[in-house]
Enzyme design. Sequence first.
Site, PDB file in Angstrom:
ATOM      1  N   MET A   1      39.902  34.782  42.063  1.00 38.67           N
ATOM      2  CA  MET A   1      38.501  34.847  42.505  1.00 38.67           C
ATOM      3  C   MET A   1      37.859  33.464  42.429  1.00 38.67           C
ATOM      4  SD  MET A   1      37.093  38.561  41.516  1.00 38.67           S
ATOM      5  CE  MET A   1      36.723  38.247  39.818  1.00 38.67           C
TER       6      MET A   1
ATOM      7  N   LEU B   1      38.458  27.914  39.676  1.00 35.45           N
ATOM      8  CA  LEU B   1      39.816  27.805  39.138  1.00 35.45           C
ATOM      9  C   LEU B   1      39.891  26.886  37.917  1.00 35.45           C
ATOM     10  CD1 LEU B   1      41.731  27.612  42.545  1.00 35.45           C
ATOM     11  CD2 LEU B   1      41.318  29.619  41.101  1.00 35.45           C
ATOM     12  N   HIS B   2      40.814  27.222  37.017  1.00 37.89           N
ATOM     13  CA  HIS B   2      41.023  26.447  35.794  1.00 37.89           C
ATOM     14  C   HIS B   2      42.527  26.386  35.505  1.00 37.89           C
ATOM     15  CE1 HIS B   2      41.596  30.389  34.001  1.00 37.89           C
ATOM     16  NE2 HIS B   2      40.401  30.751  34.407  1.00 37.89           N
TER      17      HIS B   2
ATOM     18  N   HIS C   1      44.722  29.532  35.885  1.00 35.35           N
ATOM     19  CA  HIS C   1      45.161  29.815  37.256  1.00 35.35           C
ATOM     20  C   HIS C   1      46.282  28.860  37.677  1.00 35.35           C
ATOM     21  CE1 HIS C   1      40.761  31.122  37.581  1.00 35.35           C
ATOM     22  NE2 HIS C   1      41.403  32.218  37.941  1.00 35.35           N
TER      23      HIS C   1
HETATM   24  P1  AMP Z   1      40.607  35.745  38.345  1.00 35.83           P
HETATM   25  O1  AMP Z   1      40.273  34.582  39.219  1.00 35.83           O
HETATM   26  O2  AMP Z   1      39.847  35.758  37.055  1.00 35.83           O
HETATM   27  O3  AMP Z   1      40.596  37.051  39.075  1.00 35.83           O
HETATM   28  O4  AMP Z   1      42.115  35.524  37.896  1.00 35.83           O
HETATM   29  C1  AMP Z   1      43.130  35.348  38.840  1.00 35.83           C
HETATM   30  C2  AMP Z   1      44.452  35.448  38.142  1.00 35.83           C
HETATM   31  O5  AMP Z   1      44.542  34.429  37.138  1.00 35.83           O
HETATM   32  C3  AMP Z   1      44.622  36.791  37.416  1.00 35.83           C
HETATM   33  O6  AMP Z   1      45.975  37.212  37.547  1.00 35.83           O
HETATM   34  C4  AMP Z   1      44.279  36.437  35.996  1.00 35.83           C
HETATM   35  O7  AMP Z   1      44.883  37.287  35.040  1.00 35.83           O
HETATM   36  C5  AMP Z   1      44.846  35.020  35.906  1.00 35.83           C
HETATM   37  N1  AMP Z   1      44.214  34.302  34.799  1.00 35.83           N
HETATM   38  C6  AMP Z   1      42.893  34.170  34.550  1.00 35.83           C
HETATM   39  N2  AMP Z   1      42.692  33.495  33.401  1.00 35.83           N
HETATM   40  C7  AMP Z   1      43.917  33.217  32.896  1.00 35.83           C
HETATM   41  C8  AMP Z   1      44.381  32.564  31.711  1.00 35.83           C
HETATM   42  N3  AMP Z   1      43.546  32.074  30.804  1.00 35.83           N
HETATM   43  N4  AMP Z   1      45.723  32.456  31.533  1.00 35.83           N
HETATM   44  C9  AMP Z   1      46.586  32.964  32.445  1.00 35.83           C
HETATM   45  N5  AMP Z   1      46.204  33.602  33.572  1.00 35.83           N
HETATM   46  C10 AMP Z   1      44.892  33.734  33.796  1.00 35.83           C
END
Ligand code: AMP
Length: 279
Positions: A30, A33-34, A37
């Site tokens: 979503m 990004l960090h 991701h």
């Molecule tokens: P999001 O943008 O929050 O929907 O996350 C996208 C993907 O990145 C999802 O599969 C999350 O589980 C993964 N993700 C988010 N934060 C982390 C993190 N700290 N470590 C590993 N994967 C992550």
Amino acid sequence: MIIANTVEQLEVARQNANKKGQTVGFVPTMGALHEGHMALVRRAKMECDIVVVSVFVNPTQFNNPDDLKLYPRTAQKDAALLTENGCDIAFFPEVEDVYPKGIAIPTVDLGGMDKVMEGAFRPGHFNGVVQVVWRFFDLVKPNKAYFGLKDFQQVAVIQHMVRELSLPLEIVPCPTLREDSGLAMSSRNMRLSEQQKEDAVIIFRTLTKMKSLVSETRPKDLVEMGAKMIDESPLKLEYLQIVDSKTLEALDETWSDSATVCIAAYCGEVRLIDNMTIL
Ligand code: AMP
């Protein structure tokens, strides 16, 4: 890196990969990004020829309109990070591309998985997640898709969907990346003040403490102890549960083969989730 803003642009880029017989790794996000991701993107790049990353704040998985409105959006920075980390195709669609009129998306019986923890506190959330992930799988046609265990319940739900619909791809769960303090990396952390970031470390401390005591206590006593730790901090606990890592059933009197602690708590206005497999 190719930036695709429409389904048609994605199709062209995707077909080029097809012609060359390349394997495709997919990372749905979503945005905002960090490093968490990026770990998924780099893993996908190691294991697949072509990496596709979607950046889409999916309205159908938000049950709180403020949460959707305040969700951080940093498209330019995201594109730069993706380029640096080896993404081949970045897909930034609009809502109308993802959900065009008349699109038929299969429904999946989540067998109660969507009624506990995140599902209980965010009604409809996992239906929205299944909807968007199915749509992206259908568009991207990946060989492998990478998901973070930071969203532990989401991984279980997606694996269930893939089994139920017999989708021809592999789901690769990836470990949670944390700040040096232990705070799980999250796009929502951008909304925390420096003080709140320090306060939020109590979640990691609680998980670690619970893990260290697992051999000495029953699940329900450990839950009580963990909840007390959060309650004594500035955070407001929404839930803290120990569940069987496979079935997501709450553990109470006895342990099963594998157990995971899942926590959701508010730090100010920001809702944070985290988990740790303790057995
Ligand atoms: P999001 O943008 O929050 O929907 O996350 C996208 C993907 O990145 C999802 O599969 C999350 O589980 C993964 N993700 C988010 N934060 C982390 C993190 N700290 N470590 C590993 N994967 C992550």
